[in-house]
Design a protein around this motif. Structure first.
Motif, PDB file in Angstrom:
ATOM      1  N   MET A 139      -5.450   2.907  -1.230  1.00  0.00           N
ATOM      2  CA  MET A 139      -4.716   3.242  -0.007  1.00  0.00           C
ATOM      3  C   MET A 139      -4.289   1.949   0.682  1.00  0.00           C
ATOM      4  O   MET A 139      -5.106   1.049   0.865  1.00  0.00           O
ATOM      5  CB  MET A 139      -5.604   4.042   0.950  1.00  0.00           C
ATOM      6  N   PRO A 140      -3.023   1.853   1.070  1.00  0.00           N
ATOM      7  CA  PRO A 140      -2.582   0.632   1.749  1.00  0.00           C
ATOM      8  C   PRO A 140      -3.006   0.605   3.221  1.00  0.00           C
ATOM      9  O   PRO A 140      -3.462   1.616   3.759  1.00  0.00           O
ATOM     10  CB  PRO A 140      -1.056   0.698   1.613  1.00  0.00           C
ATOM     11  N   PHE A 190      -0.197   5.559   8.714  1.00  0.00           N
ATOM     12  CA  PHE A 190      -0.412   6.886   8.148  1.00  0.00           C
ATOM     13  C   PHE A 190      -1.804   6.967   7.529  1.00  0.00           C
ATOM     14  O   PHE A 190      -2.543   7.948   7.729  1.00  0.00           O
ATOM     15  CB  PHE A 190       0.681   7.175   7.108  1.00  0.00           C
ATOM     16  N   CYS A 191      -2.199   5.926   6.791  1.00  0.00           N
ATOM     17  CA  CYS A 191      -3.535   5.926   6.185  1.00  0.00           C
ATOM     18  C   CYS A 191      -4.609   5.974   7.262  1.00  0.00           C
ATOM     19  O   CYS A 191      -5.599   6.697   7.130  1.00  0.00           O
ATOM     20  CB  CYS A 191      -3.742   4.690   5.315  1.00  0.00           C
ATOM     21  N   VAL A 203      -1.125  10.604  -2.788  1.00  0.00           N
ATOM     22  CA  VAL A 203      -2.251  11.433  -2.372  1.00  0.00           C
ATOM     23  C   VAL A 203      -3.495  10.852  -3.031  1.00  0.00           C
ATOM     24  O   VAL A 203      -3.439  10.433  -4.195  1.00  0.00           O
ATOM     25  CB  VAL A 203      -2.050  12.909  -2.796  1.00  0.00           C
ATOM     26  N   TYR A 204      -4.584  10.814  -2.298  1.00  0.00           N
ATOM     27  CA  TYR A 204      -5.785  10.130  -2.775  1.00  0.00           C
ATOM     28  C   TYR A 204      -7.007  11.036  -2.665  1.00  0.00           C
ATOM     29  O   TYR A 204      -7.137  11.817  -1.726  1.00  0.00           O
ATOM     30  CB  TYR A 204      -6.021   8.852  -1.956  1.00  0.00           C
ATOM     31  N   THR A 257      -6.055  -2.165  -6.449  1.00  0.00           N
ATOM     32  CA  THR A 257      -4.603  -2.181  -6.378  1.00  0.00           C
ATOM     33  C   THR A 257      -4.236  -1.294  -5.217  1.00  0.00           C
ATOM     34  O   THR A 257      -4.981  -0.411  -4.835  1.00  0.00           O
ATOM     35  CB  THR A 257      -3.965  -1.589  -7.645  1.00  0.00           C
ATOM     36  N   THR A 258      -3.100  -1.530  -4.635  1.00  0.00           N
ATOM     37  CA  THR A 258      -2.695  -0.695  -3.529  1.00  0.00           C
ATOM     38  C   THR A 258      -1.442   0.077  -3.872  1.00  0.00           C
ATOM     39  O   THR A 258      -0.586  -0.399  -4.588  1.00  0.00           O
ATOM     40  CB  THR A 258      -2.533  -1.509  -2.229  1.00  0.00           C
TER      41      THR A 258
END
Lengths: 429, 267
Positions: free
Chosen positions: A330-331, A335-336, A381-382, B151-152
């Motif tokens: 996830m960056p 939003f995250c 999606v994670y 990794t992103t």
């Protein structure tokens, strides 16, 4: 493109969160207040969302939000202000809706945390007790990590990587710049807040310059050889802004090792010097300082978390959300932070009630605007897989490389819709 | 933040301060659960040849967390006077969980003035990176450092390739002594392990050696393997006892070579 898929998944994720808490195994002993006291530090996307959603999931929990600013100005869409597409006030969000939701909002700075005694000390001198603590501290700049770049230097060569006076300073410098000047942006190595942010900023500055000062140039000096949505950005730059933008990556001597803010000059690792009319340094970063005070950071300066709950991996009864966390893939995006905060809200409420937390799902979209009618995005999606956060295969993706003007326009519109929707979700309408 | 920035800053302090500052990065023997990190790594075991390494006097500096395993800054610093009688002769770097664990081997001469090398490496996954140093007297030291590789979702790697010919390398010499030398060359460092967009295997093609000479003297010879990052980068020191013309030569596995020459001023 995945926008629709992802919108559905988002709904799925939320219903899962709402319906996930079921089996009660009795409440553990708590301090005063029947259902427990939660302190949330930080009123951005992560903190404000966590505070609202804890109240929504269990109105019996006492929630106190600590945030120094009476209005929170967002980094997302601040590049549009720099490009002249939005006014600054449109980036600001107050806390009245949180108060209406029963959140006690305290405008102060959280200065220290005693995780053994479970208290937070405020700049007002007050010390508040908690049963569970949620930290949403965002980032702080690693002053001095880039030689010559300290707080004084930032007043001449702004970073504008926290929205506020820095953003206004950079806009004022752009307005004062003469046509034909060189705008230099220094981009950091990973990890940093908002991976596509520097490149959206370049796009918005290019839009402003093309409209107002068309003889100007932009130079990007980057400590990386690759960046987020690179192909989409570089295609669009060439199509929209011609040769205005030059990007220099790490292996082409793009890494800046010294900043002379007075001279607005930077030096690269192989000794090239570049003098700017406006110098924008996006410097190395770390978790917001309160995270370090709470003892939740590791060697990297960021915060390791338990993937399923975003509980601190190091300190009991503390949860951490947003840019401060180590949550990749996830960056570090608004939003995250928002979606992580919902997972934390559910986990905290379950924790206080002595229940197991629901299984989490997270979603993210990073929209970037390259011109007023030209938007691009990356989405994912994670879930937790094998004990780690992982992107669900096939769940997301980036905008197609080949797309017509109408498609880019729609993505620009989706981006504006996203900002309105997530702001309403986070701070209330 | 970038390791190389830190390395640059420490480059101007004393060696003692460097080692003191870096010692926190070294995983202490007692801190490792179970067998030592290098046991079960054949290349490391072969190098140690049954000798129990010292765990001090060598520091390995890497970011604890990286979001881009394709290029990770690493610095190895050994405590050494770097005299003809007492110097570090070799430094080896290993990434045990890469397809090719051996990353690089550096052969050092006393004229470097400082046993400190930086480069950029590939890390396939989270792992414990290992450095082994051997002095001219045969003493062996080992340092290990855990690195988390993530990794992103916002980073979608591009399928970029570099031109097919050896490009002119860049070389820069710093102003203070020992003189800090940095060099880089454009090169894809093709591992031979990937396929092109049409699904055909891309043959291995790497820079296998970098040699820094002052006249007839070889100051540094670096053997590079395919775990070194694309556009390979090296940073080392030259003592500056006398002014020298430093020649840096990059040698590809095809036998192609290019050189650049810089002046290193004396104290």
């Amino acid at each position: 493109m995945s926008t629709i898929v992802h919108a559905i998944d988002r709904r799925g994720a939320l219903s899962l969160l709402a319906g996930g808490a079921a089996l009660g195994v009795g409440r553990p002993s708590l301090g005063q207040g029947a259902a427990g006291r939660v302190i949330v530090v930080g009123g951005g996307f992560g903190g404000a969302t966590a505070a609202r959603y804890i109240r929504r999931l269990d109105p019996a929990v006492e929630v106190t939000l600590i945030e120094p600013a009476e209005r929170f100005y967002t980094c997302p869409f601040s590049n549009l202000y720099l490009g002249g597409l939005r006014d600054f006030e449109s980036l600001g969000h107050g806390f009245d809706a949180l108060r209406r939701a029963g959140v006690s909002v305290v405008h102060a700075t959280a200065e220290d945390v005693d995780t053994a005694g479970r208290t937070v000390r405020l700049s007002t001198g007050d010390t508040l007790p908690y049963d569970r603590l949620v930290l949403s501290p965002g980032i702080d700049i690693r002053w001095g990590a880039l030689e010559g770049y300290d707080e004084a230097a930032a007043e001449k060569a702004p970073h504008a990587w926290k929205a506020g006076s820095q953003t206004k300073l950079l806009r004022a410098q752009l307005e004062a710049m003469e046509d034909g000047g060189l705008f230099v942006l220094v981009a950091p190595a990973n990890p940093f807040r908002c991976p596509p942010g520097p490149y959206e900023r370049i796009s918005m500055v290019a839009h402003y310059l093309k409209t107002n000062k068309p003889h100007s140039k932009i130079l990007v000096l980057d400590a990386k050889d690759q960046f987020s949505k690179q192909g989409l950005f570089t295609d669009a730059w060439a199509a929209l802004y011609g040769d205005m933008i030059e990007w220099v990556g790490l292996s082409q001597d793009g890494k800046v090792v010294r900043v002379d803010a007075d001279a607005r000059e930077v030096e690269t690792e192989f000794g090239n010097k570049h003098k700017a009319a406006v110098l924008n340094v996006v410097p190395p970063q770390q978790a917001g300082l309160i995270a370090e005070r709470a003892g939740v950071t590791d060697d990297s300066g960021w915060v390791p978390v338990v993937p399923a709950t975003f509980a601190s991996a190091k300190v009991e009864h503390v949860y951490v959300v947003g840019d401060a966390t180590i949550a990749a893939p996830m960056p570090k995006s608004g939003f995250c932070a928002n979606t992580q905060a919902k997972v934390v809200a559910a986990a905290v409420v379950a924790d206080l009630a002595g229940r197991a937390p629901p299984a989490p799902v997270w979603v993210n979209t990073c929209y970037s605007l390259i011109a007023p009618d030209y938007g691009i995005s990356v989405a994912g999606v994670y879930r937790v897989m094998d004990g780690k956060i992982a992107e669900v295969e096939g769940s997301g993706g980036v905008s197609p490389r080949e797309a017509d003007a109408a498609f880019r326009k729609r993505e620009a519109d989706y981006g504006a819709g996203w900002y309105a929707a997530i702001s309403a979700d986070t701070w209330g309408a | 933040m970038s390791t190389a920035n830190v390395a640059m800053q420490v480059g101007r302090t004393t060696r003692r301060a460097v080692l003191g500052g870096l010692s926190a990065c070294v995983v202490a023997p007692g801190a490792m659960a179970g067998p030592a990190a290098w046991e079960g790594v054949p290349a490391v075991a072969a190098l140690l040849a049954g000798v129990e390494p010292r765990r001090d006097g060598l520091a390995l500096q890497l970011p604890a967390l990286t979001e881009d395993g394709s290029s990770v800054n690493v610095t190895v610093v050994a405590e050494s006077p770097m005299t003809a009688d007492d110097h570090i002769a070799t430094l080896h770097l290993f990434a045990p969980r890469n397809p090719s664990p051996e990353v690089a081997a550096f052969h050092l001469a006393p004229g470097l003035g400082r046993a400190e090398i930086s480069t950029r490496i590939r890390l396939n996954e989270s792992q414990t990176v290992i450095a082994v140093a051997r002095t001219n007297k045969g003493e062996v030291r080992l340092a290990a450092r855990e690195v988390t590789v993530t990794t992103t979702g916002c980073l979608v790697p591009s399928d970029q390739t570099t031109a097919g010919v050896m490009q002119e390398p860049r070389v820069r010499v710093g102003p203070s002594l020992p003189a800090e030398v940095r060099t880089i060359i454009d090169h894809p460092m093709e591992t031979g392990l990937r396929q092109d967009s049409a699904g055909r295997p891309v043959p291995e093609r790497i820079v296998r050696e970098v040699i820094a000479t002052a006249g007839e003297t070889i100051l540094l010879r670096a053997e590079l393997f395919r775990s070194v990052a694309a556009n390979p980068y090296l940073r080392f020191f030259v003592d500056g006892q006398a002014p020298v013309e430093l020649q840096v030569t990059w040698v590809e596995d095809t036998g192609a070579r290019v050189s650049a020459t810089v002046q290193v001023p004396a104290a």
